[in-house]
Scaffold this motif. Structure first.
Motif, PDB file in Angstrom:
ATOM      1  N   SER B  95      -2.038  -7.328  -2.833  1.00 22.00           N
ATOM      2  CA  SER B  95      -1.800  -6.605  -4.152  1.00 22.00           C
ATOM      3  C   SER B  95      -2.764  -7.166  -4.869  1.00 22.00           C
ATOM      4  O   SER B  95      -3.419  -8.319  -4.981  1.00 22.00           O
ATOM      5  N   VAL B  96      -2.808  -6.321  -6.113  1.00 22.25           N
ATOM      6  CA  VAL B  96      -3.471  -6.936  -7.203  1.00 22.25           C
ATOM      7  C   VAL B  96      -3.149  -8.160  -7.831  1.00 22.25           C
ATOM      8  O   VAL B  96      -4.054  -9.070  -7.909  1.00 22.25           O
ATOM      9  N   ALA B  97      -2.001  -8.550  -7.819  1.00 27.25           N
ATOM     10  CA  ALA B  97      -1.735  -9.960  -8.329  1.00 27.25           C
ATOM     11  C   ALA B  97      -2.058 -10.748  -7.220  1.00 27.25           C
ATOM     12  O   ALA B  97      -2.745 -12.041  -7.533  1.00 27.25           O
ATOM     13  N   LEU B 120      -5.133  -9.904 -16.755  1.00 26.15           N
ATOM     14  CA  LEU B 120      -4.299  -8.826 -17.012  1.00 26.15           C
ATOM     15  C   LEU B 120      -4.243  -8.412 -18.373  1.00 26.15           C
ATOM     16  O   LEU B 120      -3.994  -7.207 -18.628  1.00 26.15           O
ATOM     17  N   LEU B 126      -4.540  -3.196 -14.952  1.00 27.55           N
ATOM     18  CA  LEU B 126      -4.052  -3.873 -13.713  1.00 27.55           C
ATOM     19  C   LEU B 126      -2.864  -4.519 -13.628  1.00 27.55           C
ATOM     20  O   LEU B 126      -2.118  -4.666 -13.038  1.00 27.55           O
ATOM     21  N   ALA B 127      -2.499  -4.632 -15.161  1.00 25.83           N
ATOM     22  CA  ALA B 127      -1.071  -5.531 -15.374  1.00 25.83           C
ATOM     23  C   ALA B 127       0.280  -4.434 -14.938  1.00 25.83           C
ATOM     24  O   ALA B 127       1.102  -4.885 -14.337  1.00 25.83           O
ATOM     25  N   ARG B 130       0.154  -4.394 -11.123  1.00 20.45           N
ATOM     26  CA  ARG B 130       0.194  -5.754 -10.385  1.00 20.45           C
ATOM     27  C   ARG B 130       0.583  -5.902  -9.005  1.00 20.45           C
ATOM     28  O   ARG B 130       0.202  -6.708  -8.237  1.00 20.45           O
ATOM     29  N   ARG B 131       1.792  -5.312  -8.727  1.00 18.48           N
ATOM     30  CA  ARG B 131       2.506  -5.462  -7.501  1.00 18.48           C
ATOM     31  C   ARG B 131       1.898  -4.281  -6.416  1.00 18.48           C
ATOM     32  O   ARG B 131       2.386  -4.273  -5.229  1.00 18.48           O
ATOM     33  N   LEU B 145     -10.421  -4.593 -11.171  1.00 18.04           N
ATOM     34  CA  LEU B 145     -10.117  -5.803 -10.267  1.00 18.04           C
ATOM     35  C   LEU B 145     -11.143  -6.680  -9.740  1.00 18.04           C
ATOM     36  O   LEU B 145     -10.992  -7.935  -9.730  1.00 18.04           O
TER      37      LEU B 145
END
Lengths: 297, 239
Positions: B95-97, B120, B126-127, B130-131, B145
């Motif tokens: 994931s992004v996070a 973020l 991206l925030a 994030r998932r 990213l």
């Protein structure tokens, strides 16, 4: 009958899944199929037998056929097999990775498999061993549904280990780093991950889980020098079915293979049980070569 | 103040077959240096050699006075060098996070969350995602990213290999504006680009590589206005 097939299949499938996790992780990181992986299960099973003997003959726990010494021996065997896997990588595979290609590594793993299996046979002989001579009494779970306490505990322990592995991979820096290196080793290096550290962790985890699978197989069936080698085809089938490199895939693949094998016994006869993994493997390669969770080429 | 310095750099994939053939470069904090040149000039090879992904046969690479030559690729980010490759520059299955968390793992535990939060905040798109699996992001989000991943450890030097590749003109402008913002924050930015006009518009200086050697060097705007350079490398006379 379906319930009984599910109980038997899930129990044996959980053990296959445990072993397949290491196989799929090794492939995902190092891009080679390790044919010596089954021997980690054999070594784990025999090391646990030695450990249980050394820790003394305590009384069985409740309705189980084994006592605390085997539980402690399981942990020791997992640690020792992790060291064995690390030693094998340091002595053999790491050197070949520098100079050879995947085929060289695969052939070397065949050699390592033979050597590890022969060492067990030399030390213990070809005859089967059992952790206990006590008879495992079946418990009636529901009408027509029976399982031994050993089976239920092995199933629970295998599922706990799978869950722990899932948590490790998704919730910890080490697990995320393992997934990152598996997907893109160069980018992982740019992100500050030392691939050598991740490779070591993967061997250790794969060896430890294979050892647990071997001990669980010893508890529910028996110990033989060829037990790991015979486990190899179901392990590969589970890893390929789930998608090589995918840990959830290996877990699910193990359960599917276990249930398919258990279903083959009443439907086609016990002699066809071992062929089922091969049939499932072939069918998967024909229908979806990337496997259920495989995303990479 | 000079942060990154390359002297007589020779690098290539095979021993005895150098692609970069004796390049001298220096880059100061807060500066954007654009590396231009025709295909096969050695731009990407130079960037990869800087990141430790291509062997260096001769020459020196120093960052804040310390040599990077003996520093393995995985440790260069700890020495202050962030690198964004041209392709496969995010972990698509994470994931992004998780992409950000992987890169933040080299930071002290107490700093990780705040740095991820800072990234973020810097890249609001991206925030919001994030998932989401990084492989599902749009092209522009992927580049953001990739840049955030490289920036999370607060590097002194950020090198990027063609961050505009495959992006629409609007997204290219957005990425380059973000790089200017990053440089204003004091980071030295080395930008390898094919999209010369867009890159020169934000560059402080530019270097044109030809056959692994520096052929031209000058201020970004000056090169853009140089008819000789424009004719040879920018697809015609500059407007």
């Amino acid at each position: 009958m379906i319930g009984q097939i599910l109980i038997d299949g899930i129990t044996s499938g959980a053990m296959i899944g445990l072993g397949a996790i290491g196989l799929t992780l090794t492939y995902g990181l190092l891009r080679f199929a390790n044919f010596a992986h089954g021997e980690f299960a054999t070594w784990g099973a025999y090391l646990a037998m030695l450990g249980a003997g050394a820790f003394g003959g305590a009384a069985p726990i409740g309705a189980l056929t084994f006592g605390w010494p085997l539980v402690v021996a399981l942990m020791v065997a997992m640690a020792l097999t992790a060291l064995l896997a690390l030693a094998l990588d340091a002595a053999l595979f790491r050197r070949l990775r520098r100079h050879g290609n995947a085929i060289v590594l695969v052939i070397a793993s065949f050699g390592a498999s033979l050597a590890l299996r022969s060492a067990i046979e030399f030390a213990f002989g070809p005859e089967p061993y059992y952790y206990t001579t006590d008879i495992a009494m079946t418990l009636r779970l529901a009408p027509g549904l029976r399982a031994t306490a050993d089976q239920l505990v092995v199933l629970a322990a295998a599922l706990v280990l799978m869950l722990a592995m899932h948590v490790l991979l998704t919730r910890t820096p080490l697990g995320r780093a393992m997934r990152a290196v598996s997907e893109n080793p160069d980018l992982a290096r740019l992100a500050g991950i030392d691939p050598a550290r991740i490779v070591r962790a993967t061997w250790a985890i794969g060896g430890a889980l294979a050892a647990a699978a071997g001990v669980f197989l010893g508890v529910t069936v028996q110990l033989r020098p060829s037990m790991g080698f015979e486990l190899l085809l179901p392990l590969f089938a589970a890893a390929i079915l789930g998608g090589v490199g995918s840990v959830p895939g290996a877990m699910l693949g193990g359960l599917v293979i276990g249930i398919a094998e258990a279903a083959a016994v009443p439907l086609a006869g016990a002699q066809y049980r071992a062929a089922v993994a091969f049939v499932v493997l072939l069918a998967m390669l024909l229908v979806r070569p990337r496997g259920l969770f495989g995303g990479r080429e | 103040m000079t942060r990154l310095e390359l002297r007589g750099l020779v690098a290539g994939y095979e021993p005895g077959l150098p692609i970069v053939r004796g390049v001298d470069l220096s880059l100061a904090g807060g500066e954007i240096l654009v590396l231009l040149g025709p295909n096969g000039a050695g731009k990407s090879t130079l960037a990869k050699a800087l990141a430790g992904l291509v062997p260096v046969a001769a020459g020196t690479i120093t960052l804040d006075g310390a040599s990077l030559l003996d520093v393995p690729a995985h440790a260069r980010i700890r020495h202050g060098l962030g690198f964004v490759p041209q392709t496969h520059n995010i972990f698509a299955a994470l994931s992004v996070a998780e992409n950000l968390a992987v890169a933040a793992a080299i930071l002290p535990r107490a700093a990780r969350t705040s740095r991820i939060g800072a990234m973020l905040a810097m890249f609001p798109d991206l925030a919001a995602a994030r998932r989401r699996a990084a492989g599902l992001l749009s092209g522009g989000q992927r580049q953001m990213l990739a840049i955030a991943r490289a920036l999370i450890a607060s590097p002194a030097v950020l090198a990027l290999d063609e961050p505009s590749a495959g992006l629409s003109p609007k997204l290219v402008a957005m990425v380059l504006a973000k790089l200017r913002e990053i440089a204003v924050g004091g980071v030295a930015v080395l930008l390898v680009e094919q999209n010369a006009r867009a890159a020169l518009a934000v560059a402080d200086r530019a270097v044109i590589l030809v056959e692994g050697r520096v052929a031209h060097e000058g201020a970004g705007a000056a090169l853009l206005d140089d008819p000789h350079v424009a004719a040879l490398y920018l697809g015609g006379r500059a407007a």
